[in-house]
Write a protein that holds these residues in place. Structure first.
Motif: not given
Length: 159
Positions: A49-56
């Motif tokens: 929820d907090v860091y979706p852009r940098h969870l790959l």
């Protein structure tokens, strides 16, 4: 006629972002990659929820085979690699490097100035990977960083 050895089916691993529907599979992957200290599901949920852009993740079409998770505060001065995990059957094939190169590319595009991480000082393959990407280690291991007996080496990279 001699039988040929069985060949493992090789699936292409697609690097992509994570969706909410991936959270169960991500938790499973994290438990496999870090059986002694996986993130609890609720923590992965909140990190998503907090860091979706940098969870790959790396996805072979049937299962997740690797992931990288980075936490970046709103001021983007320093990011922390919060997790890099690869399934046992896919280790040693450059997947960790692939995930790290992509997330570092994204962090540079976001104008992050420094990336930090912690690593078990006994995890020499991970330390070698991070060093090959330009990370440098602090001179001293941080004793009990994650609690009693959970020492960590802190490594940093200036972008």
């Amino acid at each position: 006629m001699t039988a040929l050895p069985a060949r493992r089916s090789v699936r292409q691993l697609r690097l992509r972002g994570v969706g909410e529907a991936d959270l169960d599979a991500l938790a499973h992957l994290d438990r496999e990659a870090f059986p002694d200290e996986p993130y609890p599901y609720f923590v992965l949920r909140q990190l998503y929820d907090v860091y979706p852009r940098h969870l790959l993740v790396l996805d072979d079409g049937t299962a997740l085979k690797g992931y990288v998770l980075v936490g970046t505060p709103p001021d983007a001065t320093r990011s922390w690699i919060l997790g890099l995990g690869i399934t046992r059957d896919e280790r040693g094939r450059g997947h960790g490097r692939r995930l790290m190169l992509e997330v570092l590319r994204r962090l540079r595009a976001d104008r992050v100035r420094e990336v930090c991480l912690t690593v078990d000082p006994a995890n020499l393959p991970a330390i070698d990977l991070y060093a090959s990407l330009g990370f440098t280690a602090e001179p001293d291991v941080r004793a009990d960083y994650f609690g009693p007996g959970a020492d960590r080496l802190i490594m940093r990279l200036t972008l």
